[in-house]
Motif scaffolding. Structure first.
Motif, PDB file in Angstrom:
ATOM      1  N   TYR A 106       1.774  -7.863  -8.357  1.00 59.07           N
ATOM      2  CA  TYR A 106       1.522  -8.051  -9.774  1.00 59.07           C
ATOM      3  C   TYR A 106       2.779  -7.681 -10.560  1.00 59.07           C
ATOM      4  O   TYR A 106       3.573  -6.833 -10.147  1.00 59.07           O
ATOM      5  N   ARG A 107       2.948  -8.309 -11.685  1.00 59.02           N
ATOM      6  CA  ARG A 107       4.215  -8.240 -12.411  1.00 59.02           C
ATOM      7  C   ARG A 107       4.601  -6.825 -12.818  1.00 59.02           C
ATOM      8  O   ARG A 107       5.784  -6.495 -12.921  1.00 59.02           O
ATOM      9  N   ARG A 108       3.627  -5.953 -13.013  1.00 54.16           N
ATOM     10  CA  ARG A 108       3.923  -4.592 -13.464  1.00 54.16           C
ATOM     11  C   ARG A 108       3.968  -3.580 -12.320  1.00 54.16           C
ATOM     12  O   ARG A 108       4.009  -2.373 -12.560  1.00 54.16           O
ATOM     13  N   LYS A 109       3.972  -4.048 -11.088  1.00 58.16           N
ATOM     14  CA  LYS A 109       3.929  -3.130  -9.947  1.00 58.16           C
ATOM     15  C   LYS A 109       5.108  -2.165  -9.932  1.00 58.16           C
ATOM     16  O   LYS A 109       4.940  -0.951  -9.790  1.00 58.16           O
ATOM     17  N   VAL A 110       6.321  -2.687 -10.025  1.00 60.01           N
ATOM     18  CA  VAL A 110       7.502  -1.823  -9.993  1.00 60.01           C
ATOM     19  C   VAL A 110       7.482  -0.849 -11.160  1.00 60.01           C
ATOM     20  O   VAL A 110       7.717   0.351 -11.000  1.00 60.01           O
ATOM     21  N   ASP A 111       7.189  -1.351 -12.350  1.00 60.85           N
ATOM     22  CA  ASP A 111       7.240  -0.530 -13.551  1.00 60.85           C
ATOM     23  C   ASP A 111       6.212   0.599 -13.500  1.00 60.85           C
ATOM     24  O   ASP A 111       6.530   1.753 -13.831  1.00 60.85           O
ATOM     25  N   ALA A 112       4.980   0.293 -13.087  1.00 60.87           N
ATOM     26  CA  ALA A 112       3.932   1.310 -13.049  1.00 60.87           C
ATOM     27  C   ALA A 112       4.229   2.367 -11.990  1.00 60.87           C
ATOM     28  O   ALA A 112       4.020   3.568 -12.213  1.00 60.87           O
ATOM     29  N   THR A 113       4.727   1.935 -10.842  1.00 62.08           N
ATOM     30  CA  THR A 113       5.051   2.878  -9.779  1.00 62.08           C
ATOM     31  C   THR A 113       6.211   3.778 -10.188  1.00 62.08           C
ATOM     32  O   THR A 113       6.188   4.996  -9.977  1.00 62.08           O
ATOM     33  N   TYR A 114       7.224   3.171 -10.776  1.00 58.99           N
ATOM     34  CA  TYR A 114       8.393   3.922 -11.235  1.00 58.99           C
ATOM     35  C   TYR A 114       8.011   4.931 -12.317  1.00 58.99           C
ATOM     36  O   TYR A 114       8.506   6.068 -12.333  1.00 58.99           O
ATOM     37  N   LEU A 131       6.745  10.456  -2.504  1.00 58.06           N
ATOM     38  CA  LEU A 131       6.303   9.099  -2.173  1.00 58.06           C
ATOM     39  C   LEU A 131       5.147   8.739  -3.091  1.00 58.06           C
ATOM     40  O   LEU A 131       4.166   9.476  -3.170  1.00 58.06           O
ATOM     41  N   ILE A 132       5.267   7.625  -3.773  1.00 55.49           N
ATOM     42  CA  ILE A 132       4.183   7.075  -4.594  1.00 55.49           C
ATOM     43  C   ILE A 132       3.673   5.820  -3.906  1.00 55.49           C
ATOM     44  O   ILE A 132       4.460   4.970  -3.484  1.00 55.49           O
ATOM     45  N   HIS A 133       2.350   5.694  -3.774  1.00 53.54           N
ATOM     46  CA  HIS A 133       1.775   4.457  -3.254  1.00 53.54           C
ATOM     47  C   HIS A 133       0.603   4.052  -4.119  1.00 53.54           C
ATOM     48  O   HIS A 133       0.100   4.854  -4.914  1.00 53.54           O
ATOM     49  N   THR A 134       0.192   2.799  -4.003  1.00 55.37           N
ATOM     50  CA  THR A 134      -0.841   2.267  -4.887  1.00 55.37           C
ATOM     51  C   THR A 134      -1.991   1.668  -4.078  1.00 55.37           C
ATOM     52  O   THR A 134      -1.900   1.485  -2.864  1.00 55.37           O
ATOM     53  N   ASP A 135      -3.036   1.347  -4.783  1.00 63.78           N
ATOM     54  CA  ASP A 135      -4.148   0.597  -4.205  1.00 63.78           C
ATOM     55  C   ASP A 135      -3.727  -0.866  -4.079  1.00 63.78           C
ATOM     56  O   ASP A 135      -2.683  -1.287  -4.589  1.00 63.78           O
ATOM     57  N   LEU A 136      -4.543  -1.636  -3.365  1.00 66.66           N
ATOM     58  CA  LEU A 136      -4.295  -3.062  -3.186  1.00 66.66           C
ATOM     59  C   LEU A 136      -5.593  -3.828  -3.393  1.00 66.66           C
ATOM     60  O   LEU A 136      -6.677  -3.319  -3.115  1.00 66.66           O
ATOM     61  N   GLU A 217      -4.520   2.241  -8.715  1.00 73.85           N
ATOM     62  CA  GLU A 217      -4.596   0.924  -9.343  1.00 73.85           C
ATOM     63  C   GLU A 217      -4.098  -0.120  -8.344  1.00 73.85           C
ATOM     64  O   GLU A 217      -3.080   0.096  -7.673  1.00 73.85           O
ATOM     65  N   ALA A 218      -4.816  -1.219  -8.218  1.00 73.88           N
ATOM     66  CA  ALA A 218      -4.395  -2.287  -7.306  1.00 73.88           C
ATOM     67  C   ALA A 218      -3.268  -3.081  -7.960  1.00 73.88           C
ATOM     68  O   ALA A 218      -3.498  -3.795  -8.934  1.00 73.88           O
ATOM     69  N   LEU A 219      -2.064  -2.966  -7.424  1.00 78.41           N
ATOM     70  CA  LEU A 219      -0.896  -3.617  -8.013  1.00 78.41           C
ATOM     71  C   LEU A 219      -0.281  -4.650  -7.074  1.00 78.41           C
ATOM     72  O   LEU A 219       0.834  -5.122  -7.308  1.00 78.41           O
ATOM     73  N   ILE A 220      -1.017  -5.001  -6.057  1.00 80.65           N
ATOM     74  CA  ILE A 220      -0.534  -5.979  -5.093  1.00 80.65           C
ATOM     75  C   ILE A 220      -1.732  -6.729  -4.528  1.00 80.65           C
ATOM     76  O   ILE A 220      -2.819  -6.167  -4.380  1.00 80.65           O
TER      77      ILE A 220
END
Length: 324
Positions: A106-114, A131-136, A217-220
């Motif tokens: 998703y377009r905001r994946k990098v920004d939200a993780t950063y 380490l930061i990881h996200t939902d999918l 948050e699912a970002l991918i």
């Protein structure tokens, strides 16, 4: 600088859509830059042709371009871990992200993780491995959504404790960002010690020496298909039940042995830092866990109960206690 490491191999079917999603990432911090590092591991299909066409199109159409570098060492590693570690070896960015070839970000994946990474660094310091990881969300091979949340689908714990990560990885590589302190640690590890997957190794390593955090948050959009190295079934479903028992006790014991060995490799290589950052308790737990490879069933059960080291979900936990 944020480096996105894209590892490819025979991915012509899906790589173009993934590249589109990577090249359209947005950052709200005007001072921060992104770079895409791509390495192919000896594809025999048209993967590189598709990649080059997409890059050429991107450079013609976009003015605010991110830097793109394609590695061409022409020496296949034969594994995703080997491919990613080749990419990591040349990265000197402040932050590193890992990308598979067949998903869609998703377009905001990098920004939200950063954004979350910066908050955690402000609290714990940039010198601490984080380490930061996200939902999918999950989709099938045709792109149809299967589930909105991988964590809900698998009923995974959302608290990233070392005791949990030792025995069951909940960090999916294509969702994670490492800060420089974590990336530098991971660089020291040879692929031969990543006897499970590189993301599991990274998760245990950073949990033992620093901190792992979930951005809930699912970002991918994670694609499930026959070529996946790891697949997913709904927790406690009939498919999950069949999958666990069809693999058999021998496969279960082999996987557990690799988990014990991997913990031992991490402990041996990073023991001093583990002790410095989290104390003797972490060293003791990892030592005892790594030694379970030579232990009997009763000793294993006693350890699991003492430290609360269980696989998640009733079926997985039952299998663990029955077959250990």
């Amino acid at each position: 600088m944020i480096d996105i490491l894209l590892a490819t191999y025979n991915g012509e079917k899906f790589i173009d859509k993934q590249l589109k999603s990577l090249l359209t990432q947005e950052l709200s911090d005007p001072e921060q830059k992104m770079r895409l590092l791509i390495r192919d591991d000896g594809s025999t299909d048209n993967t590189m042709s598709v990649i080059n066409k997409r890059i050429d199109y991107y450079k013609r159409k976009r003015e605010d371009q991110i830097d793109i570098k394609v590695l061409e060492d022409n020496v296949p590693t034969g594994s995703p871990a080997g491919n990613f570690m080749k990419l990591l070896a040349i990265s000197n960015a402040d932050y590193v992200m890992f990308s598979d070839q067949d998903d869609m970000w998703y377009r905001r994946k990098v920004d939200a993780t950063y954004s979350l990474m910066k908050k955690k660094e402000a609290k714990y310091g940039k010198d601490v491995p984080i380490l930061i990881h996200t939902d999918l969300s999950l989709m099938n091979e045709e792109g149809k959504k299967i589930a909105d949340s991988f964590f809900d689908y698998q009923k995974l714990p959302k608290e990233d404790k070392l005791s949990t990560l030792l025995i069951q990885n909940t960090v999916t590589g294509c969702t994670m960002m490492l800060n420089r302190a974590a990336a530098n640690l991971l660089k020291k590890a040879p692929v031969s010690e990543m006897v499970l997957l590189h993301d599991h190794y990274a998760a245990v390593l950073v949990a033992a020496t620093g901190y792992v955090f979930l951005l809930d948050e699912a970002l991918i959009r994670y694609r499930q298909h026959s070529g996946n190295v790891v697949g997913a079934h709904a927790a406690d479903s009939r498919e999950e039940y069949k999958n666990r028992f069809s693999l058999g006790r021998n496969k279960f014991l082999q996987d557990m042995d690799m988990s014990y060995r991997q913990a031992g490799y991490i402990l041996k290589r990073y023991k001093d830092l583990i002790r410095k950052n989290h104390g003797e308790e972490y060293v003791t737990m990892m030592t005892q866990y790594s030694e379970l490879i030579m232990a009997g069933k009763l000793e294993k059960i006693e350890f699991f109960q003492k430290y609360g080291v269980y696989k998640n979900g009733s079926i997985k936990k039952a299998v663990q206690m029955l077959w250990c």
